[in-house]
Scaffold this motif. Structure first.
Motif, mmCIF file in Angstrom:
data_model
loop_
_atom_site.group_PDB
_atom_site.id
_atom_site.type_symbol
_atom_site.label_atom_id
_atom_site.label_comp_id
_atom_site.label_asym_id
_atom_site.label_seq_id
_atom_site.Cartn_x
_atom_site.Cartn_y
_atom_site.Cartn_z
ATOM 1 N N ALA A 381 0.850 -1.192 0.000
ATOM 2 C CA ALA A 381 0.000 0.000 0.000
ATOM 3 C C ALA A 381 0.886 1.243 0.000
ATOM 4 C CB ALA A 381 -0.899 -0.003 1.230
ATOM 5 N N ILE A 382 0.329 2.343 -0.468
ATOM 6 C CA ILE A 382 1.066 3.612 -0.454
ATOM 7 C C ILE A 382 0.267 4.622 0.361
ATOM 8 C CG2 ILE A 382 1.964 5.516 -1.843
ATOM 9 C CD1 ILE A 382 2.214 3.605 -4.200
ATOM 10 N N ILE A 383 0.841 5.079 1.446
ATOM 11 C CA ILE A 383 0.243 6.209 2.169
ATOM 12 C C ILE A 383 0.780 7.466 1.491
ATOM 13 C CG2 ILE A 383 0.149 7.466 4.361
ATOM 14 C CD1 ILE A 383 0.252 4.847 5.828
ATOM 15 N N GLY A 384 -0.142 8.308 1.034
ATOM 16 C CA GLY A 384 0.259 9.467 0.239
ATOM 17 C C GLY A 384 -0.089 9.251 -1.225
ATOM 18 N N ARG A 385 -0.777 8.145 -1.501
ATOM 19 C CA ARG A 385 -1.200 7.831 -2.872
ATOM 20 C C ARG A 385 -2.018 8.986 -3.441
ATOM 21 N NH1 ARG A 385 -3.220 3.954 -6.487
ATOM 22 N NH2 ARG A 385 -2.201 2.127 -5.651
ATOM 23 N N GLY A 386 -1.684 9.376 -4.664
ATOM 24 C CA GLY A 386 -2.423 10.452 -5.317
ATOM 25 C C GLY A 386 -1.830 11.831 -5.066
ATOM 26 N N ASN A 387 -0.910 11.934 -4.094
ATOM 27 C CA ASN A 387 -0.325 13.247 -3.767
ATOM 28 C C ASN A 387 0.892 13.578 -4.622
ATOM 29 O OD1 ASN A 387 -2.119 13.651 -1.759
ATOM 30 N ND2 ASN A 387 -0.701 13.341 -0.061
ATOM 31 N N THR A 388 1.494 12.561 -5.223
ATOM 32 C CA THR A 388 2.723 12.776 -5.997
ATOM 33 C C THR A 388 2.569 12.084 -7.351
ATOM 34 O OG1 THR A 388 3.858 10.716 -5.393
ATOM 35 C CG2 THR A 388 4.021 12.535 -3.820
ATOM 36 N N LYS A 389 3.586 12.257 -8.197
ATOM 37 C CA LYS A 389 3.551 11.564 -9.491
ATOM 38 C C LYS A 389 4.281 10.231 -9.408
ATOM 39 C CE LYS A 389 3.206 15.717 -12.317
ATOM 40 N NZ LYS A 389 3.875 16.981 -11.991
ATOM 41 N N LEU A 390 4.555 9.772 -8.196
ATOM 42 C CA LEU A 390 5.450 8.623 -8.032
ATOM 43 C C LEU A 390 4.735 7.286 -7.875
ATOM 44 C CD1 LEU A 390 7.980 10.296 -5.561
ATOM 45 C CD2 LEU A 390 8.077 10.211 -8.045
ATOM 46 N N ASP A 391 3.403 7.293 -7.733
ATOM 47 C CA ASP A 391 2.682 6.037 -7.442
ATOM 48 C C ASP A 391 2.985 4.930 -8.456
ATOM 49 O OD1 ASP A 391 1.610 7.511 -5.418
ATOM 50 O OD2 ASP A 391 -0.368 7.729 -6.307
ATOM 51 N N ASN A 392 2.905 5.287 -9.751
ATOM 52 C CA ASN A 392 3.119 4.264 -10.790
ATOM 53 C C ASN A 392 4.516 3.684 -10.735
ATOM 54 O OD1 ASN A 392 0.578 4.382 -11.792
ATOM 55 N ND2 ASN A 392 1.068 5.934 -13.350
#
Ligand code: ZN
Length: 494
Positions: A381-392
């Motif tokens: 899981a990613i906490i902070g998902r959607g806040n940066t361009k780094l999720d992908n």
């Protein structure tokens, strides 16, 4: 017996043949650090105690051994964080209405000053309901006055539910004193405990009234009634939308002595200097502190050891540092162990206010907290998902490491409860990545049981599989983001 042994041996041969597994962080690697950091000798790692001294020394030694260089501003491992702790001293209070002293038959009042000595006479007392209205704003005229507010708040928006948020709103509106009213049956004991808990603050960022405290409902009713007002009517008014508060026609005289203790705690900071100067940096962080001695004097076990929260995170950071130090990277890689997270992310806020290199140079910040919850095989899981361009990118690296990814943003519920939040607010791409926040039922089970109690200790049953797997993932993330050919950042003029 023999057969089993042979099978085990075959397994070992297989493990050795797979280079990825052979280099991986093991449960035993992590256990070794947690055993020490969460031992009774470290007394629950509370800032300002002998437990802190042992903890920051251990981290600096381990990080030096791992191959990091000290990176605090003065060239040492330790960045000072000036903290303040306040405890109830002695106080007197007199409430008057129309010049007449009110008789209040209750001792349920706790007053704590911002400074050691506080004295003020004739402070007008204003009842503000929950402190803020249903849109979250302060409508009551509290400037230079003593604001009373209910500890419990059902009429306010979610972001203002915490007593701290409402207290800070009243301070911003100019309140001289902020006094919570706790329900005698339920909330007063909670409020009382909170006020007497010697909370730690960071003076440079705290928004505190000159005087803060609490009274029980019993005390409030006695005071309001003695002044000729109807408590039930007052409470009913306060439930109205856009309630603007009411002056009670009561004046207060306070004389308060507070035990004020100022001390320096430390963030520990180390780095792997990169090969390409000015190409930005990767920052790993995790908090070293926990709750210290947390149970009453007569309890059989009094220490909140914080094995999962967050000795496990420091263990992961240390193992990640050691693996990444084996090779030179393009970008600098920083490791930051913060203090006073448990008191409100204070070490992280102190760092964000006074970083050792410009925050806008950070290409990614990865916080590691409460990582030893899930078993191997957990989704990421990613906490902070959607806040940066780094999720992908992060998910791509996770999948390459053989991990499944959690597609929802449910883990973001924890975003304000972790150190990375202090950096997110400054525009740093800050994420928390791993398995413990992918299965939220499992996380809730931990939060509802051992969390923040004397049972968060290391046992044979402590699950370290997911943490070991997450450590490997963090190594892969560091290798990728510290490589200027693989990750081309818009930062640092690239
Ligand atoms: Zn905690």
């Amino acid at each position: 017996m023999r057969l089993v042994k042979r099978a085990a041996l075959a397994g070992l041969v297989l493990l050795a043949a797979s280079p990825a597994l052979a280099k991986g962080v093991s449960e035993a690697d992590l256990r070794g650090h947690i055993e020490i950091l969460a031992s009774d000798e470290y007394e629950g790692r509370q800032p300002g105690t002998a437990g802190e001294a042992k903890t920051v020394k251990y981290i600096a030694e381990q990080w030096a051994k791992a191959g990091l260089k000290p990176a605090a501003a003065d060239g040492s491992w330790f960045e000072p964080v000036p903290l303040i702790q306040r405890a109830q001293g002695s106080s007197t209070h007199i409430f008057t209405a129309k010049g007449r002293k009110l008789r209040i038959v209750s001792d349920d009042i706790i007053l704590i000053g911002k400074e050691a000595q506080y004295a003020k006479s004739g402070l007008p007392v204003v009842f503000t309901g929950a402190g803020v209205t249903s849109d979250g704003s302060v409508q009551a005229d509290v400037k230079g006055k003593a604001a009373l507010l209910m500890f419990d708040a059902d009429t306010v928006p979610d972001r203002m539910k915490s007593p701290r948020a409402r207290r800070e709103a009243l301070v911003a509106a100019g309140a001289e004193a902020v006094i919570f009213i706790g329900d005698s049956q339920g909330n007063w004991p909670v409020l009382r405990r909170a006020l007497l808990s010697r909370t730690i603050g960071l003076e440079t960022i705290e928004q505190r009234a000159a005087l803060e405290g609490g009274i029980s409902t019993e005390f409030a009713v006695a005071m309001v009634t003695a002044a000729g007002r109807d408590w039930d009517k007052l409470r009913a008014h306060a439930k109205q939308k856009d309630y603007a508060g009411e002056a009670l026609g009561i004046d207060a005289d306070f004389k308060v002595t507070t035990d004020v203790y100022r001390f320096n705690s430390s963030n520990v900071i180390g780095k792997l200097p990169g090969r390409k100067k000015g190409s930005g940096a990767v920052l790993y962080m995790g908090h070293w502190d926990h709750l210290g001695i947390c149970a009453p004097e007569d309890a059989p076990d009094r220490i909140c050891n914080g094995a999962v929260d967050n000795a496990s995170g420091i263990a992961v950071l240390t193992e990640v540092a050691e693996r990444l130090a084996k090779k030179r990277h393009d970008r600098d890689i920083y490791f930051l162990a913060t203090t006073a997270e448990e008191s409100g992310l204070l070490g992280a806020y102190a760092y964000a206010a006074k970083p050792v290199f410009p925050l806008d140079q950070i290409v990614i910040s990865l916080n590691v907290d409460t990582i030893a919850v899930a078993a191997r095989g957990a989704k990421v899981a990613i906490i902070g998902r959607g806040n940066t361009k780094l999720d992908n990118i992060v998910e791509g690296i996770a999948r390459k490491a053989g991990r499944q990814t959690e597609g929802s943003s449910d883990a973001n519920a924890f975003i304000e409860r972790q150190d990375g939040w202090a950096l997110t607010q400054k525009g740093v791409p800050a994420l928390m990545v791993g398995g413990s926040f992918a299965d939220l039922d499992l996380m809730q089970k931990f939060l509802g049981s051992d969390y923040h109690g004397i049972n968060d200790e290391l046992t044979d049953k402590t699950e370290l599989g997911g943490a070991a797997e997450d450590a490997d993932l963090h190594i892969a993330l560091g290798q990728y983001f510290a490589d200027t050919r693989k990750y081309k950042s818009a930062k640092a003029g690239e």
